[in-house]
Motif scaffolding. Structure first.
Motif, short mmCIF file in Angstrom:
data_model
loop_
_atom_site.label_atom_id
_atom_site.label_comp_id
_atom_site.label_asym_id
_atom_site.label_seq_id
_atom_site.Cartn_x
_atom_site.Cartn_y
_atom_site.Cartn_z
N VAL A 28 0.82 -1.22 0.00
CA VAL A 28 0.00 0.00 0.00
C VAL A 28 0.85 1.26 0.00
O VAL A 28 0.41 2.31 -0.50
CB VAL A 28 -0.97 0.01 1.21
N VAL A 29 2.06 1.19 0.54
CA VAL A 29 2.93 2.37 0.58
C VAL A 29 3.29 2.81 -0.84
O VAL A 29 3.26 4.01 -1.16
CB VAL A 29 4.20 2.10 1.40
N ALA A 30 3.64 1.85 -1.69
CA ALA A 30 4.06 2.20 -3.04
C ALA A 30 2.97 2.93 -3.83
O ALA A 30 3.21 4.03 -4.36
CB ALA A 30 4.54 0.95 -3.78
N PRO A 31 1.76 2.37 -3.95
CA PRO A 31 0.73 3.11 -4.69
C PRO A 31 0.31 4.39 -4.01
O PRO A 31 -0.05 5.38 -4.66
CB PRO A 31 -0.44 2.11 -4.78
N PHE A 32 0.35 4.41 -2.66
CA PHE A 32 0.00 5.61 -1.91
C PHE A 32 0.96 6.74 -2.25
O PHE A 32 0.55 7.88 -2.56
CB PHE A 32 0.07 5.26 -0.42
N ALA A 33 2.27 6.46 -2.22
CA ALA A 33 3.28 7.47 -2.53
C ALA A 33 3.22 7.87 -3.99
O ALA A 33 3.37 9.05 -4.34
CB ALA A 33 4.67 6.94 -2.18
N PHE A 58 7.00 14.09 5.37
CA PHE A 58 7.03 12.65 5.60
C PHE A 58 5.84 12.19 6.44
O PHE A 58 5.98 11.55 7.49
CB PHE A 58 8.34 12.21 6.25
N ALA A 59 4.67 12.53 5.99
CA ALA A 59 3.43 12.13 6.67
C ALA A 59 2.34 12.10 5.63
O ALA A 59 1.75 13.12 5.30
CB ALA A 59 3.09 13.11 7.80
N GLY A 60 2.08 10.91 5.11
CA GLY A 60 1.20 10.76 3.95
C GLY A 60 -0.15 11.43 4.10
O GLY A 60 -0.58 12.20 3.24
N PRO A 152 12.66 4.06 1.66
CA PRO A 152 13.09 4.21 0.27
C PRO A 152 11.97 4.00 -0.73
O PRO A 152 11.92 4.66 -1.78
CB PRO A 152 14.18 3.14 0.11
N THR A 153 11.05 3.09 -0.41
CA THR A 153 9.91 2.86 -1.31
C THR A 153 9.04 4.10 -1.40
O THR A 153 8.56 4.45 -2.49
CB THR A 153 9.06 1.67 -0.81
N TRP A 154 8.86 4.78 -0.27
CA TRP A 154 8.05 6.01 -0.27
C TRP A 154 8.67 7.07 -1.18
O TRP A 154 7.99 7.67 -2.01
CB TRP A 154 7.91 6.54 1.15
N TYR A 155 9.96 7.29 -1.05
CA TYR A 155 10.63 8.32 -1.85
C TYR A 155 10.68 7.94 -3.33
O TYR A 155 10.40 8.77 -4.20
CB TYR A 155 12.05 8.55 -1.34
N ILE A 156 11.02 6.68 -3.61
CA ILE A 156 11.13 6.24 -5.01
C ILE A 156 9.77 6.29 -5.69
O ILE A 156 9.64 6.73 -6.85
CB ILE A 156 11.73 4.83 -5.08
#
Length: 243
Positions: A28-33, A58-60, A152-156
């Motif tokens: 979920v982090v990847a599509p969210f970011a 840094f707070a979705g 790193p997944t969030w930033y990428i």
């Protein structure tokens, strides 16, 4: 008869246990970011501004709240107040984590404060309560491990979303990530009547105040939910004391 002695962990073992516990959240982090990156560029931010937004805040949930209000041309004070209100839960996360990692060096606590998000908090509290014999360095290692696949997944993914921008088709439905993330995090934490009542009051209030401009109904709902939960705790404590 099998031993019931808790398993002793090294700092490296605690780190990799945290990484394993944090890995499922990548779904979920990847599509969210990525969704944030897309929406940010659609709102007029360039790639660098989008990345800086993610790096600084840094707070979705707060990022989406601020972005939505910016698109609605809300006053700056409303944008800041709403983003801070959404992130008030992190203050409660910090208070909850303090008994577990409060003895860590100041620089470690400062980094942990920046990286305290829903996933790192939820995993850490469950793990620390499960294995209270963990040392502070082991707890910090576990906390870092949870974040190791997520950060790193969030930033990428944010970068990828910003680069792709409006080319992402609506059929991808990336906006599913936000509600699913919070459902996955909140549901296991509803362990007491106070938790359930707080959630129910917040849900009902948010539905009744959906008409309030600038999404301020969510702030009202969150406030009333916390008040209801706290009052329920007091009532239950009084009943327990009288019994």
């Amino acid at each position: 008869m099998p031993s019931t002695t808790p398993k002793k962990r090294t700092r490296a073992g605690a780190f990799w246990k945290g990484a394993a516990d944090g890995a499922p959240f990548l779904l979920v982090v990847a599509p969210f970011a990525m969704l944030f990156g897309v929406l940010a560029t659609e709102a007029g931010l360039d790639v660098l501004e989008t990345l800086m937004f993610s790096a600084v805040v840094f707070a979705g949930a707060a990022q989406f709240t601020a972005l939505q209000l910016m698109q609605e041309n809300a006053p700056t004070a409303i944008v800041l107040a709403s983003a801070l209100a959404v992130n008030l839960r992190v203050a409660m996360y910090s208070a909850s984590l303090t008994p577990w990692i409060g003895a860590a060096p100041l620089w470690q606590r400062a980094i942990a404060a920046y990286f305290t998000v829903d996933q790192s908090y939820a995993c850490s509290v469950v793990q620390f309560e499960k294995e209270p014999q963990m040392t502070v360095p082991q707890r910090m290692a576990y906390f870092s491990g949870v974040l190791s696949p997520i950060v790193p997944t969030w930033y990428i993914s944010t970068l990828f979303g910003a680069l792709v921008g409006t080319q992402v088709p609506d059929t991808w439905a990336l906006d599913f990530a936000l509600p699913i993330t919070f459902l996955a995090l909140v549901a296991p934490m509803l362990r007491t009547p106070a938790h359930v009542i707080a959630a129910v009051v917040a849900i009902i209030t948010s539905l009744l105040t959906a008409w309030v401009p600038y999404s301020l109904g969510l702030i009202i709902a969150g406030t009333l939910g916390m008040m209801a939960g706290a009052q329920t705790e007091l009532v239950l404590e009084r009943r327990k004391a009288n019994a």
